[in-house]
Design an enzyme around this catalytic site. Structure first.
Site, PDB file in Angstrom:
ATOM      1  N   CYS A  70     -55.625 -22.853  42.178  1.00 46.80           N
ATOM      2  CA  CYS A  70     -55.518 -21.895  43.276  1.00 46.80           C
ATOM      3  C   CYS A  70     -56.497 -22.330  44.353  1.00 46.80           C
ATOM      4  O   CYS A  70     -57.687 -22.492  44.071  1.00 46.80           O
ATOM      5  CB  CYS A  70     -55.850 -20.492  42.773  1.00 46.80           C
ATOM      6  SG  CYS A  70     -55.952 -19.216  44.046  1.00 46.80           S
ATOM      7  N   CYS A 177     -51.617 -24.214  49.642  1.00 41.54           N
ATOM      8  CA  CYS A 177     -51.585 -23.057  48.741  1.00 41.54           C
ATOM      9  C   CYS A 177     -50.677 -23.439  47.586  1.00 41.54           C
ATOM     10  O   CYS A 177     -49.564 -23.928  47.809  1.00 41.54           O
ATOM     11  CB  CYS A 177     -51.061 -21.809  49.459  1.00 41.54           C
ATOM     12  SG  CYS A 177     -50.767 -20.385  48.374  1.00 41.54           S
TER      13      CYS A 177
END
Length: 263
Positions: A70, A177
């Site tokens: 992440c 992302c």
């Protein structure tokens, strides 16, 4: 071996699938935080706290390595996670692939969440690794949330809006992302311009999976016997893969190789 992966939600699927392909015999622990999503609007301290809670849940399963799959958690939580766990097992963060994208020449675009776009962290990456290469930061409001919900219409709308903010002559797009990797080909189709060379997408999943194996001294072995061992932790609770995960090829791969985990 056992590899744990951490994310706010299902963005970790791409890296988990990459680990599964490199080492089918690896047991996987997927730890996420649906109770605390989305992390983007939280303070840096709150993001670090929630990421650390996910790491602690995974640590209880005694992994050999932890991938922080992440970007947001890596920016805000990696130092505290490493401080607590690096002595026990390697902790691998996720960094947008600005350096390899810039090495291929520009112009490039960096797609990221609004919270990351324009951040000191991302601008430092561009300054340090894309010096002399034209780089455009493209905020993608709503895209990660739409991917998390597997909301097809919202995904398409968010991609279309971000593509409209992307210069038409870019040669490469960095997906900043991990959620975006699940819809990478839809992003490519939206940004690719007729008559130009094929657009290059730069992702992180393969690199972090390979780095985790290197950190524990294990070589890739795609032909190894399938383990199928999969543990899913949703805000610390053991569960099956969320329904939304199964709408993506990566989620279906994990489910198909771990039928017992889905019972």
């Amino acid at each position: 071996m056992k590899i744990a992966l951490l994310d706010s939600g299902i963005g970790l699927l791409a890296a988990a699938a990459a680990v599964r392909r490199l080492r089918p015999d690896a047991a996987l622990v997927l730890t996420s935080d649906p109770d605390g999503m989305p992390w983007g609007p939280l303070t840096s301290e709150d993001i670090a706290d929630r990421a650390l809670a996910c790491a602690r849940a995974a640590a209880a399963h005694d992994p050999d390595a932890l991938i922080v799959a992440c970007n947001t958690a890596s920016v805000h939580g990696l130092p505290v996670i490493r401080e607590e766990f690096e002595h026990a097992f390697p902790v691998v963060g996720t960094v947008p692939a600005v350096k390899p994208a810039a090495a291929g020449g520009g112009p490039i675009a960096v797609w990221a969440t609004p919270a990351t776009t324009g951040s000191d962290y991302q601008r430092a990456l561009i300054r340090d690794f894309a010096d002399g290469v034209e780089a455009t930061e493209v905020p993608c409001p709503g895209l990660a949330d739409a991917v998390e919900r597997a909301d097809e219409a919202a995904v398409d709308a968010a991609i279309e809006a971000a593509a409209a903010r992307t210069p038409r002559d870019v040669r490469a797009v960095v997906l900043g992302c991990t959620h975006y990797e699940l819809v990478a080909e839809r992003i490519r189709a939206a940004v690719q311009q007729p008559g130009l060379a094929p657009l290059v997408l730069h992702t992180s999943a393969g690199a972090v999976a390979a780095q985790a194996l290197r950190r524990i001294g294990v070589r890739p072995d795609p032909g190894a016997a399938m383990s199928g061992d999969l543990t899913v932790l949703l805000s610390g609770r053991e569960a099956g893969l969320p329904d939304a995960a199964l709408t993506y090829a990566e989620g279906r791969l994990l489910a198909s190789t771990a039928p017992a985990a889905q019972g």
